[in-house]
Enzyme design. Structure first.
Site, short mmCIF file in Angstrom:
data_model
loop_
_atom_site.label_atom_id
_atom_site.label_comp_id
_atom_site.label_asym_id
_atom_site.label_seq_id
_atom_site.Cartn_x
_atom_site.Cartn_y
_atom_site.Cartn_z
N GLU A 53 53.18 40.80 75.94
CA GLU A 53 51.78 41.11 76.22
C GLU A 53 51.27 40.35 77.44
O GLU A 53 50.54 40.89 78.27
CB GLU A 53 50.91 40.77 75.00
CG GLU A 53 51.30 41.52 73.73
CD GLU A 53 52.30 40.77 72.86
OE1 GLU A 53 52.21 40.88 71.64
OE2 GLU A 53 53.18 40.06 73.42
N CYS A 87 49.13 35.40 71.66
CA CYS A 87 48.85 36.58 72.48
C CYS A 87 47.54 37.23 72.08
O CYS A 87 46.90 37.91 72.89
CB CYS A 87 50.00 37.57 72.35
SG CYS A 87 51.53 37.01 73.15
#
Length: 343
Positions: A53, A87
């Site tokens: 990500e 993330c």
């Protein structure tokens, strides 16, 4: 917003680019889509480095995303501090309002916390989109965390009459695999966490158990040496990679060698020791006694068997294994059969 398969399939393609480099972390790919175009993509390249990500956001060049931007990710975003920050915090910070997740992370540190955190932060989350495919990509990771053992791949080569090697008293080696098959095996070695062989094979063939005909990292070498009688002059004991020596006598670490004391005849003890050493996947290259240890226990996940067209007449018999109905690939004059435990 209706998720589209082509974007998640791209996540899977990206994730697999990290094979052999991320263990014991999972393989993860991510793409960011806006107005039916990918504007950023990334994957987890190496253990301890940025997650998928993070790389997708970085590669997009976008600071704050529009309301129409959607992040696709092959595995639930992490919500805890490890080698890197969560993330989920980055997704929220960058104003990504929609996230499509293929599979939940069943690691005990995660357990659905990432998706819940995003949803509670006002982000639209779609889960279990192409979950079966996602679990296949990360079958090594899920096996480690759900079955508490490495993902096990059995590999051997045999002649048309079922011979795997020469008898101890015979001179020289029985060459069964062709050059193409050997190169493929070295690629497999680069993709797995560890490789295992028993004492008989090490004494008979003196293999390195390393990657030499492919580009990639050497796996950790696992040696079964019950009474610690193998000479350290064998190639497997060089400094190419770490060596774990499973034995019945000693527990300690000496330089590149880690000695683990277990009952080397018990598959469950072997796998428990490797699980505790964070070995995510294990390529078992034999010989017959070691391979049969796993086959007879029923604890294995894949079998990859090369069959040469010639007959040896006599020698060490290959494992007792029926692969006649399994998929086959022709590699020069070798046939490769690939079986899954349970179909």
């Amino acid at each position: 917003m209706i998720p589209q398969r082509k974007y998640m399939e791209r996540c899977f393609e990206l994730a697999l680019m990290g094979l052999g480099k991320t263990s014991p972390n999972p393989l993860v790919g991510s793409v960011i889509v806006d107005h039916d175009s990918i504007i950023g993509e990334g994957y987890h390249r190496e253990y301890g480095k940025s997650h998928a990500e993070v790389n997708a956001v970085k590669n997009s060049g976008v600071d704050l995303f529009s309301e129409t931007a959607v992040m696709y990710v092959s595995l639930e975003p992490c919500n805890h501090y490890g080698k890197t920050p969560p993330c989920t915090d980055l997704i929220i910070k960058k104003s990504i309002r929609q996230v499509v997740i293929a599979a939940a992370d069943t690691n005990s540190h995660q357990k659905g916390a990432g998706a819940a955190y995003l949803r509670n932060s006002g982000i639209k989350v779609i889960e279990e989109f192409m979950q079966h495919e996602a679990r296949e990509v990360n079958r090594r990771y899920f096996t480690l965390h759900e079955k508490k053992r490495p993902y096990i791949i059995l590999k051997w080569a045999q002649t048309a009459d079922g011979i795997i090697g020469k008898m101890k008293e015979a001179s020289g080696r029985l060459i069964i695999s062709n050059e193409l098959s050997q190169q493929l095996v070295h690629r497999w070695r680069s993709e797995e966490s560890a490789i295992l062989a028993g004492a008989d094979t090490l004494l008979r063939d003196d293999p390195w158990l390393t990657v030499r005909k492919w580009s990639g990292s050497n796996p950790t070498r696992i040696v079964i040496d019950r009474n610690l009688t193998l000479p350290k002059t064998l190639r497997v004991f060089d400094d190419s990679s770490k060596v774990i020596i499973l034995n019945d006598k000693v527990q300690n670490t000496k330089g590149n060698y880690e000695y683990i004391k277990i009952n080397t005849k018990a598959v469950d003890e072997i796998l428990q020791a490797l699980y505790e050493s964070s070995v995510q996947s294990l390529l078992v290259e034999g010989g017959t006694k070691t391979l049969n240890l796993f086959i007879q226990s029923g604890i294995w996940d894949e079998a990859r068997v090369f069959v040469a067209p010639f007959r040896a007449g006599k020698g060490v018999r290959a494992p007792g294994f029926d692969f006649s109905g399994d998929p086959m690939v022709q590699l020069g004059n070798n046939r490769l059969f690939i079986a899954r435990n349970g179909g």
